[in-house]
Design a protein around this motif. Structure first.
Motif, PDB file in Angstrom:
ATOM      1  N   TYR A  83      -2.700  11.954  -0.677  1.00 48.16           N
ATOM      2  CA  TYR A  83      -2.898  12.929  -1.744  1.00 48.16           C
ATOM      3  C   TYR A  83      -2.719  12.336  -3.135  1.00 48.16           C
ATOM      4  O   TYR A  83      -3.344  12.771  -4.082  1.00 48.16           O
ATOM      5  N   ASP A  84      -1.877  11.311  -3.287  1.00 52.96           N
ATOM      6  CA  ASP A  84      -1.632  10.727  -4.610  1.00 52.96           C
ATOM      7  C   ASP A  84      -2.319   9.378  -4.812  1.00 52.96           C
ATOM      8  O   ASP A  84      -2.003   8.652  -5.729  1.00 52.96           O
ATOM      9  N   GLY A  85      -3.255   9.027  -3.948  1.00 56.65           N
ATOM     10  CA  GLY A  85      -3.977   7.772  -4.102  1.00 56.65           C
ATOM     11  C   GLY A  85      -3.886   6.904  -2.855  1.00 56.65           C
ATOM     12  O   GLY A  85      -3.482   7.357  -1.785  1.00 56.65           O
ATOM     13  N   TRP A  86      -4.265   5.649  -2.996  1.00 55.62           N
ATOM     14  CA  TRP A  86      -4.267   4.701  -1.888  1.00 55.62           C
ATOM     15  C   TRP A  86      -2.883   4.102  -1.709  1.00 55.62           C
ATOM     16  O   TRP A  86      -2.250   3.689  -2.685  1.00 55.62           O
ATOM     17  N   VAL A  87      -2.420   4.005  -0.455  1.00 53.88           N
ATOM     18  CA  VAL A  87      -1.136   3.358  -0.153  1.00 53.88           C
ATOM     19  C   VAL A  87      -1.350   2.329   0.945  1.00 53.88           C
ATOM     20  O   VAL A  87      -2.178   2.516   1.846  1.00 53.88           O
ATOM     21  N   ALA A  88      -0.628   1.241   0.872  1.00 56.49           N
ATOM     22  CA  ALA A  88      -0.733   0.189   1.881  1.00 56.49           C
ATOM     23  C   ALA A  88       0.001   0.629   3.145  1.00 56.49           C
ATOM     24  O   ALA A  88       1.127   1.102   3.083  1.00 56.49           O
ATOM     25  N   ILE A  89      -0.680   0.470   4.294  1.00 50.93           N
ATOM     26  CA  ILE A  89      -0.032   0.761   5.572  1.00 50.93           C
ATOM     27  C   ILE A  89       0.157  -0.508   6.392  1.00 50.93           C
ATOM     28  O   ILE A  89       0.892  -0.516   7.373  1.00 50.93           O
ATOM     29  N   HIS A  90      -0.506  -1.601   5.993  1.00 49.32           N
ATOM     30  CA  HIS A  90      -0.292  -2.900   6.634  1.00 49.32           C
ATOM     31  C   HIS A  90      -0.638  -3.990   5.635  1.00 49.32           C
ATOM     32  O   HIS A  90      -1.632  -3.897   4.906  1.00 49.32           O
ATOM     33  N   THR A  91       0.195  -5.029   5.601  1.00 49.73           N
ATOM     34  CA  THR A  91      -0.093  -6.196   4.774  1.00 49.73           C
ATOM     35  C   THR A  91       0.135  -7.456   5.590  1.00 49.73           C
ATOM     36  O   THR A  91       0.983  -7.481   6.485  1.00 49.73           O
ATOM     37  N   HIS A  92      -0.626  -8.474   5.274  1.00 45.88           N
ATOM     38  CA  HIS A  92      -0.423  -9.787   5.883  1.00 45.88           C
ATOM     39  C   HIS A  92      -0.676 -10.818   4.795  1.00 45.88           C
ATOM     40  O   HIS A  92      -1.801 -10.969   4.323  1.00 45.88           O
ATOM     41  N   PHE A  93       0.376 -11.490   4.374  1.00 41.35           N
ATOM     42  CA  PHE A  93       0.293 -12.538   3.365  1.00 41.35           C
ATOM     43  C   PHE A  93       0.607 -13.865   4.035  1.00 41.35           C
ATOM     44  O   PHE A  93       1.574 -13.969   4.790  1.00 41.35           O
ATOM     45  N   SER A  94      -0.219 -14.871   3.767  1.00 39.00           N
ATOM     46  CA  SER A  94       0.043 -16.200   4.295  1.00 39.00           C
ATOM     47  C   SER A  94      -0.397 -17.231   3.264  1.00 39.00           C
ATOM     48  O   SER A  94      -1.178 -16.943   2.363  1.00 39.00           O
ATOM     49  N   PHE A  95       0.138 -18.447   3.413  1.00 40.59           N
ATOM     50  CA  PHE A  95      -0.257 -19.537   2.525  1.00 40.59           C
ATOM     51  C   PHE A  95      -1.600 -20.082   2.958  1.00 40.59           C
ATOM     52  O   PHE A  95      -1.968 -20.035   4.140  1.00 40.59           O
ATOM     53  N   ARG A  96      -2.350 -20.607   1.997  1.00 37.99           N
ATOM     54  CA  ARG A  96      -3.628 -21.247   2.291  1.00 37.99           C
ATOM     55  C   ARG A  96      -3.350 -22.501   3.115  1.00 37.99           C
ATOM     56  O   ARG A  96      -2.478 -23.294   2.779  1.00 37.99           O
ATOM     57  N   PRO A  97      -4.086 -22.705   4.217  1.00 38.91           N
ATOM     58  CA  PRO A  97      -3.883 -23.920   5.011  1.00 38.91           C
ATOM     59  C   PRO A  97      -4.104 -25.157   4.146  1.00 38.91           C
ATOM     60  O   PRO A  97      -4.992 -25.164   3.284  1.00 38.91           O
TER      61      PRO A  97
END
Length: 132
Positions: A83-97
Motif C-alpha cells: 500500500y505504501d510502495g515497493w518493499v524488498a522481500i528478498h535480497t542477494h548481494f555478492s562480490f563480483r567474481p
C-alpha cells in the motif's frame, strides 16, 4: 518488508529485517562509503505486484588500517508492491567474481520488459530499504 529473506557478503542467510540488519548490514555499512547501484546496467522485470531487479553495484570499503579500496558486486532484489510502495522481500548481494569483467555500456541491453513499476520507484524503494 519485516519478513525479508536475504543472502549477503557477510551473512549466509537471514530471515526477517532485524536479522538482515544485525547479521549483514550493520557489519557492512560501517566500513562502506559511496555505495551505488549501476542503473545503466540494471535489469528489471515486473509482474503484477512483484518485481525483480538484477544490477551490478560498487562501493568503497575500508581495511583495518582505514585504507580505502574499490568493492564491486552484484545484487538481486525481489520487491512486492504494498500500500505504501515497493518493499524488498528478498535480497542477494555478492562480490563480483575476480575473473569476471565489469559490464560494458556498449553491450548493455537494460530495459524494462514489463512496465508496471517505473525505475525511479524501484530506485526509491532501494533507498528506503537501505538501513543507512
Amino acid at each position: 518488508s519485516q519478513n525479508i529473506v536475504g543472502f549477503g557478503t557477510e551473512a549466509h542467510i537471514t530471515v526477517g529485517l532485524e536479522q538482515l540488519v544485525n547479521q549483514q548490514w550493520s557489519h557492512v555499512w560501517n566500513v562502506t562509503r559511496d555505495f551505488e547501484f549501476d542503473y545503466e546496467h540494471m535489469q528489471i522485470d515486473t509482474r503484477d505486484d512483484l518485481a525483480w531487479v538484477a544490477t551490478p553495484w560498487a562501493s568503497h570499503g575500508f581495511a583495518a588500517d582505514r585504507s580505502s579500496y574499490l568493492r564491486e558486486g552484484r545484487a538481486t532484489i525481489i520487491l512486492r508492491r504494498e500500500y505504501d510502495g515497493w518493499v524488498a522481500i528478498h535480497t542477494h548481494f555478492s562480490f563480483r567474481p575476480p575473473d569476471c569483467d565489469a559490464p560494458q555500456s556498449e553491450s548493455s541491453s537494460a530495459e524494462i520488459t514489463h512496465s508496471v513499476a517505473h525505475p525511479a520507484e524501484l530506485q526509491a524503494a532501494s533507498h528506503r530499504y537501505s538501513p543507512r
